[in-house]
Design a protein around this motif. Structure first.
Motif, short mmCIF file in Angstrom:
data_model
loop_
_atom_site.label_atom_id
_atom_site.label_comp_id
_atom_site.label_asym_id
_atom_site.label_seq_id
_atom_site.Cartn_x
_atom_site.Cartn_y
_atom_site.Cartn_z
N LEU A 159 0.83 -1.21 0.00
CA LEU A 159 0.00 0.00 0.00
C LEU A 159 0.86 1.26 0.00
O LEU A 159 0.43 2.31 0.47
N ILE A 163 1.76 2.25 -5.57
CA ILE A 163 0.51 1.79 -6.19
C ILE A 163 -0.12 2.88 -7.05
O ILE A 163 -1.01 2.60 -7.85
N ARG A 209 3.53 -3.69 -5.71
CA ARG A 209 2.80 -2.45 -6.03
C ARG A 209 1.57 -2.72 -6.90
O ARG A 209 0.67 -1.88 -6.97
N LEU A 212 -2.75 -4.94 -5.06
CA LEU A 212 -4.06 -4.38 -4.74
C LEU A 212 -4.82 -4.04 -6.02
O LEU A 212 -6.03 -4.32 -6.14
N TYR A 213 -4.13 -3.48 -6.99
CA TYR A 213 -4.76 -3.11 -8.27
C TYR A 213 -5.33 -4.36 -8.95
O TYR A 213 -6.48 -4.34 -9.43
N LEU A 245 -10.90 -4.65 1.90
CA LEU A 245 -10.83 -3.24 1.50
C LEU A 245 -11.34 -2.32 2.60
O LEU A 245 -10.80 -1.24 2.82
N ILE A 248 -8.68 -1.96 5.09
CA ILE A 248 -7.58 -1.14 4.58
C ILE A 248 -7.91 0.35 4.67
O ILE A 248 -7.10 1.16 5.13
N THR A 254 -2.84 2.50 6.25
CA THR A 254 -3.13 1.67 5.09
C THR A 254 -4.05 2.39 4.09
O THR A 254 -4.16 1.97 2.94
N ARG A 255 -4.68 3.45 4.53
CA ARG A 255 -5.62 4.20 3.69
C ARG A 255 -4.93 5.25 2.83
O ARG A 255 -5.41 5.59 1.75
N SER A 258 -4.04 4.00 -0.75
CA SER A 258 -4.98 3.03 -1.34
C SER A 258 -6.33 3.65 -1.63
O SER A 258 -6.97 3.32 -2.64
N ASN A 259 -6.80 4.55 -0.78
CA ASN A 259 -8.13 5.13 -0.99
C ASN A 259 -8.16 5.94 -2.28
O ASN A 259 -9.17 5.95 -3.00
#
Length: 1426
Positions: A159, A163, A209, A212-213, A245, A248, A254-255, A258-259
């Protein structure tokens, strides 16, 4: 994997897996990798064929497959099925709450390789969906365990800012990077790290990286694949991904990056428009999406973590709308002119916005989205972003949505049949640990205090409703409904229900301004109590205003109904608050006259005399939506037990918190949320830390002080070694020159070298001060601490006396309560203007602490105990609000009499002792001038001249004489005595001045409120009382600066948070200076009955344990003074972090006489006794979760009777068990055999282990009950409590093979085995009486008798009794069968008692055991485990 109960021991060792374990890993033998691969592949194939059956996985978990086989055999070349198997085993342990990530810490490189393999397999499309579901669960478990540095380092790259390579356009990324220079720097570093990496490293970096995608794209793809909306495995996988999610984006670390990626992918809209979402059967998927959407749009700056205020959020949204309107006017003026000129409110309305956007074509919408920087394509097949998608996308971005505060406001605190039948409650009732739930979770970190409060409110509301639903279902079950023609028939009975006719609506108040529902709705119910006994009538009459009752429409059960409640016979439920209860004469039952007040009328008898009119306030919001027909069908009123029925007041308090801006202190907020430096709230790092700290009487003497610190202790004036406390400490530094070194020259001449650079070393500078003489009377003598606190205790006291946050970990017997009381004393004396709030989880714990506070040198008028538990305080004075007021008024009379006596002694004229005002006038006009005149004489020739001039001799004539003795007092000492006498007088008038407001205030309530807000300085209350009375306390303007929470590990997070918010923070700041949390996270956590809320939502997490997980500095008390050293060894190993080998033992454990001698009649001071099946039966479960073991119950009572026959005091013995069912069984046996017998009577306590935390006794008999499955005995915290309650003797009844089956519990058994006998049979030492003269550890094998079982022990006790009876007859003490009085007399003479069951002629009739009591009484707290 379906939810399964833990396997029985027979199932574990009778399975094929047990043979496999025995052959491959039970013996800890080295296993060749090739052979291990074959075994693991075979195991995996078997489990895969079973569909990864949960029961099989649990059996393998109990056989330690992960710890001893799967992980030790794993290498970087291991097959995929081996890797997957390890992940599944971890998930199972996480389900059982026994996962310890330290298992992987020995080889971090190997774990990282394993984690990379998991990422690869989980993101590979060819991996079966069921396997991917487990792997996502494993990764989610990792993200829930970020307190582990190993896991944190493994998860962080997933994360990181890298990313952002997958944002839909570089322009979007560049705009984000340009907004923050630190972001741009981080991006450059990440790019450089990738560029300089070799090929192998680049493969790893790409995986990290892009993971998550790829997972999100795969989720979106599955959402739109035809047929997946009905495929249960695929839906289950997607639900797990949504759960991951949510975890996360609900934590800031972690946000942060990623958000942004999730929003860029338009994930929320993609889910909402998918076929899977539109399928109404996928309720859980919809609910999880709602939570995810809530957190994705949480009003916080993702990068900085700063919470956005309503004004800041509106400003940000306004800028976005303004940009939107500008683009509309610049590029789509013809079609969007109205939109471009509309006001902000119109654009943010969904209907208006959609109406404007409908005029655009699909290409125009795409162009508009491109101008706004919104993605309109997905790099996966099967997803087409059409016109509808883009319109919804624009609406999602610009339409105003409800915030957390508004969502909480819309939720009702009172349940209805709809809320009790909600799908969420149904999911929690049938909790499957491997299936997510659509409920918030308490986590390691929170986005803001509002985020925390939202989770707390929603979870506490759901838990309360679940318990209400269980209670209502229990009542219906007891009523035994059945349908007969024309009527509803009952064949059962419940004391918690009364049949009524239709409620009569008495008053419907007009709606208040701005509201659509009535202000209140009052109704009347008639209770016909003539058909119930007097006890039940009193229970109904005990209903108090504010209590919640339930108006229920009961009908015949309908098994075909859709609603769960309708299936059991419930049509409607409406909650109502009691307004009052009246008798047949319309008199309040709770008034002084009560139902006996006739107002001149003749008394009534029969049915009418027992009719009660119950006035209730129906929830006005619900009432406004109801039809009259609904209330026509109401035919029952239900109630709940008082202690379980305070849910509404607590919910209202939490709801209030969600609607206000709570300002917890700035120095505490980051630590509470879990961000920044964990030590930032410690006293060392606070700007307001005082330079000097007065520790008052914490130390006994100078030697005690110097031995309490590792640092060097120096005297401020160089001559304190002989002085006594108080000591004032100041942390400083001094120059410590290094020792000078010498070297030899060729001529052997020693040459002194130049000293190296000098260093500063920390030292503690100590000063003292003179404690003034406070008067000549004994009551003026200051109470002093006599406890020689250990260095760890001193460290805790020093930290908590300073401002800031202090965490104190107190293992059993280490003096947590003594430390707490000394902290309170120091704060009280050092800060005379401050108030301290003392909070515990229970009345019992609070009273235990408060009784020690009373013994301190604290003026009792400054002490206040809130709540009903004050009645159980073992004190002469009352410390409740109204009791304190009465005591203060009594004290006023005493002091005024002293003033009158003083006036008379000095010839004062006038009624100076009439009132506080008159006394104050007397002091100012006469007493003070007289004293000043005396003090003006600076020179006294000697003691005798001072004595002659002293003006108050006559008043102090009743003090110890002579006041001034020339033979022993110097002149300076005599002056100090004179000053002390005046201080005594000054204190009288000062106290009267404080009491004066109580003269002016006329009502008891006004006086009680003044006491709370102005007079009391130490206020003690339970966490429940704090939550229930928060509104009232705040409305009074209550202020306080210090909070001390004892047994903090037993309080839920919200229970610990509310005491920090009992004062108004309208000014935006909180005046709290100190927060002290004292507890032991290795003992019981908060008790949560529903496993869904306990395990999944993590409601058993306490603030104390969470802060420790966050590495907030703490002080651990490391020396115990409760138990024999050998008994302390049973649990000391749990606290190895406290010292090299665990807890140490204080000298008292070796020096006190009681520890020097053995336990009379027993070979050992502790022993594990294996109890076989009794009458062919081990554990039984007569009703769900009501677990009993008759053999152990009989054994426990037999040991107790044996001890009583030997002369052990009954109040020194307690019988404990983990299960409520066993407690009831033991109580029943004791009631039959011992209760009415003066020889035996009852032990001090029969309690569950949970109830007994914080308590102790000399001798503990512990029944573990279980013989089939380990159950929640596997919770090592509960076993720690059980093993640490005894001081001198502990006798544990259980089943060996069961305890050996649990790796968590086995260490306790191994320590008990220090006194293991052959066959684990009880070993007695005959020929002894209590107290024993045999030295501890001394054993005479010739006197040892082994009990083969419960029957043998029973026979042995019987024979002891018969021999004593025969002896009494021979001596003529008994000419006939003895009476109970004779037996009691013999017992008091110190002789062996007689079992009354074997003396039939002497036996009185026992009270009939309350075994026929209603099941609902037996079920109280009976849900010991799920």
């Amino acid at each position: 994997m379906a939810a399964k109960s833990s396997p029985t021991v027979a199932e574990i060792y009778g399975s094929s897996f047990a043979n496999l374990a025995h052959a491959n890993w039970s013996a800890d033998q080295e296993q060749p990798i090739e052979s291990a691969d074959q075994v693991i592949s075979g195991l995996f194939s078997q489990l895969e064929k079973e569909g990864f059956n949960g029961h099989s996985l649990l059996i393998l978990d109990h056989l330690l497959c992960l710890e001893k086989f799967l992980w030790p055999c794993w290498t970087s070349e291991a097959k995929d099925d081996h890797t997957i198997f390890v992940a599944i085993a971890v998930v199972v342990k996480q389900w059982d709450r026994v996962m310890d990530w330290n298992l992987f810490s020995n080889n971090e490189e190997l774990f990282n390789s394993f984690f990379q393999r998991i990422l690869t397999i989980s993101s590979t499309n060819g991996t079966p969906v069921q396997i991917r579901t487990y792997l996502i669960s494993f990764i989610d478990a990792a993200f829930q365990s970020l307190d582990s540095s190993l896991i944190r380092r493994a998860c962080a790259p997933l994360l990181s800012i890298s990313i952002w390579n997958f944002l839909h356009s570089s322009s979007t990324r560049d705009a984000l990077l340009d907004s923050n220079s630190l972001l741009k720097k981080s991006w450059r570093l990440a790019t450089k790290k990738f560029d300089v990496a070799d090929d192998v490293q680049k493969v790893r970096l790409r995986l990290e990286r892009g993971w998550l995608y790829s997972i999100v794209l795969d989720l979106v793809h599955l959402l739109y694949v035809e047929g997946t909306d009905t495929a249960a495995p695929v839906i289950g996988y997607m639900e797990r991904v949504l759960e991951l999610l949510i975890d996360i984006v609900s934590q800031l670390p972690t946000r942060r990056f990623s958000n942004t990626l999730l929003k860029d992918l338009n994930l929320s809209i993609a889910i909402k428009l998918s076929p899977a979402y539109k399928n109404e059967k996928n309720i859980l998927l919809r609910q999880l999406h709602e939570i995810l959407d809530l957190y994705m749009n949480f009003p916080i700056d993702d990068l900085t973590g700063v919470l956005l205020s309503k004004e800041e959020l509106q400003t940000r949204n306004s800028k976005q709308v303004l940009r939107f309107q500008k683009i509309a006017l610049d590029h789509f003026k013809e079609k969007l002119l109205v939109l471009g000129l509309a006001n902000y409110g119109s654009v943010s309305k969904r209907e208006d916005l959609l109406e404007n956007l409908e005029s655009l074509t699909e290409n125009e919408l795409k162009s508009l989205c491109d101008h706004l920087g919104m993605a309109t394509e997905y790099p996966v097949p099967g997803i087409s972003i059409d016109k509808q998608f883009m319109i919804e996308l624009l609406a999602y971005k610009f339409v105003r949505r409800l915030g957390m505060e508004e969502k909480c406001e819309a939720l009702y605190s009172l349940p209805t049949e709809k809320s009790l039948s909600s799908t969420i409650l149904q999911q929690t009732s049938t909790f499957d640990p491997l299936k997510p739930l659509a409920i918030p979770r308490f986590s390691l970190q929170y986005l803001s205090t509002n985020d925390f409060l939202y989770r707390a409110f929603e979870l506490y509301r759901l838990e309360s409703f679940f318990e209400i639903k269980c209670d209502i279902e229990s009542i219906i079950d007891r009523l035994k409904l059945h349908h007969s023609p024309g009527d509803l028939k009952l064949s059962g009975f419940s004391r918690m229900a009364q049949r009524i006719s239709r409620p009569a609506i008495l008053e419907t108040a007009p709606a208040q301004v701005g509201e659509s529902h009535p202000a209140y709705v009052r109704a009347e119910l008639y209770l016909e109590l003539d058909r119930v006994n007097e006890d039940i009538q009193k229970e109904w009459e005990a209903l108090r205003p504010g209590e919640v009752v339930f108006l229920v429409a009961v009908q015949a059960p309908n098994s075909k109904a859709e609603s769960e409640l309708e299936k059991i016979g419930i049509k409607y439920i409406r909650a109502a608050e009691v307004a009052g209860i009246y008798d047949h004469n319309s008199n309040p039952v709770h008034s002084s006259g009560g139902s006996q007040s006739l107002n001149g009328r003749k008394p009534l008898y029969g049915r009418l005399a027992r009719r009660r009119r119950l006035h209730v306030n129906i929830d006005p919001t619900t009432y406004s939506q109801d039809s009259d027909k609904l209330y026509d069908s109401i035919n029952f009123v239900f109630r709940r037990r008082v202690r379980e029925n305070n849910f509404k007041t607590i919910l209202d308090s939490v709801k209030d918190l969600t609607q206000t801006n709570i300002a917890i202190p700035d120095w505490l907020v980051d630590v509470f949320l879990g961000y920044g430096d964990p030590a930032s709230a410690s006293y060392e790092n606070l700007p307001n830390r005082p330079e000097r700290v007065d520790l008052n009487d914490t130390f006994i003497n100078w030697g005690h002080l110097t031995s309490s610190f590792d640092k060097k202790v120096v005297s401020a004036d160089g001559n304190l070694e002989a002085s006594l406390p108080p000591y004032v400490l100041r942390e400083t530094t001094e120059i410590a020159p290094p020792p000078k070194t010498l070297k030899k020259t060729k001529g052997r001449k020693k040459v002194e070298l130049e000293p190296v650079e000098q260093k500063e070393v920390p030292v503690i500078e100590v000063s003292t001060y003179h404690v003034p003489n406070m008067g000549p009377y004994l009551v003026d003598t200051r109470k002093r601490n006599k406890i020689p606190f250990t260095p760890a205790q001193v460290k805790a006291i020093y930290s908590a006396t300073n401002p800031g946050l202090t965490l104190i970990v107190g293992p059993p017997g280490t003096g947590k309560t003594d430390v707490a009381t000394q902290i309170i004393s120091n704060i009280y004396h050092n800060n005379p203007k401050q108030r301290t709030l003392v909070v515990t989880h229970s009345n019992q714990a609070l009273n235990r602490l408060f009784e020690k506070i009373i013994a301190l040198d604290i003026d009792e008028r400054h002490l206040l105990r809130l709540g009903h538990g004050e009645d159980d305080l073992r004190t002469e004075a009352s410390y409740s609000r109204y009791g304190r007021v009465e005591n203060i008024l009594d004290r006023r009379e005493i002091l005024l009499k002293e003033v009158a006596r003083l006036s008379e002694s000095v010839g004062g004229q006038g009624p100076h002792g009439e009132s506080c005002e008159a006394a104050g006038y007397f002091y100012r006009v006469f007493v003070l001038p007289t004293w000043q005149k005396f003090k003006a004489r600076h020179e006294f020739a000697d003691v005798e001249s001072l004595s002659r001039e002293f003006p108050f001799h006559a008043y102090f004539a009743n003090a110890p004489q002579p006041l001034f003795n020339p033979a022993i007092h110097s002149l300076e000492e005599a002056k100090e005595i004179a000053d002390g006498c005046f201080r005594h007088l000054e204190k009288i008038f000062r106290e009267l001045d404080d009491i004066r407001p109580f003269e002016l205030l006329r009502t008891a309530k006004a006086r009680a409120n003044y006491l709370l807000t102005r007079e009391a300085r130490i206020i003690a209350l339970t966490s429940t009382h704090a939550a229930m009375r928060r509104r009232e306390i705040i409305s009074l303007g209550f202020r306080y600066e210090n909070v001390i929470v004892e047994e903090a590990a037993q309080l839920t997070e919200i229970d610990s948070f509310i005491p920090l918010t009992l004062q108004s923070t309208a000014s935006g700041e909180n005046v709290l200076e100190r927060v002290v949390l004292i507890g032991d996270h290795f003992q019981n956590a908060p008790i949560i009955q529903n496993p869904a809320f306990q395990h999944y939502a993590n409601m058993e997490q306490s603030m104390f344990s969470r802060l420790l997980r966050l590495n907030v500095p703490s002080v651990t008390l490391d020396a115990q003074g409760r138990a024999r050293p050998e008994i302390a060894e049973l649990y000391s190993w749990r606290y190895k972090f406290a010292g090299k080998t665990g807890l140490t033992n204080l000298p008292i454990c070796y020096e006190n006489e009681e520890y020097k001698f053995a336990n009379a009649g027993f070979k050992h001071s502790f022993q594990f006794i294996n109890v076989e099946d009794y009458n062919g039966c081990g554990e039984t479960e007569p009703s769900p979760h009501f677990i009993q073991n008759l053999g152990e119950a009989e054994y426990a009572v037999a040991i107790y009777m044996y001890m009583r026959l030997l002369g052990y005091p009954a109040d020194k013995i307690s019988i404990l068990t983990p299960y409520m069912g066993q407690k009831v069984l033991i109580q029943n046996i004791l009631a039959e055999r011992c209760k009415r017998n003066p020889i035996f009577r009852l032990p001090r306590t029969v309690a569950t282990v949970d109830q007994y935390q914080g308590e102790q006794n000399d001798y503990i008999i512990l029944s573990l009950v279980r013989t089939k499955r380990i159950g929640y005995l596997r919770d090592i915290r509960r076993m720690t409590v059980a093993m640490s309650r005894a001081r001198l003797g502990l006798y544990v009844l259980g089943r060996r093979y069961l305890l050996e089956s649990s790796v968590e519990i086995k260490p306790f058994l191994e320590t008990l085995d220090a006194n293991q006998s052959e066959g684990d049979k009880l070993e007695l030492s005959i020929g002894e009486m209590f107290p024993s003269a045999r030295a501890s550890g001394e054993i005479d094998d010739s006197k040892v008798v082994i009990m083969e079982g419960v029957e043998h022990l029973g026979k042995f006790v019987y024979e002891m009794t018969m021999r004593k009876v025969d002896k009494m007859r021979e001596e003529g003490a008994l000419t006939a069968a003895p009476t109970l009085a004779q037996i009691a007399e013999a017992d008091q003479a110190g002789e062996i008692g007689i079992d009354d069951e074997d003396l039939g002629n002497a036996r009185e009739e026992f009270d009939e055991v309350e075994g026929d009591m209603e099941d609902d009484e037996m079920d109280e707290d009976a849900m010991d485990e799920e």
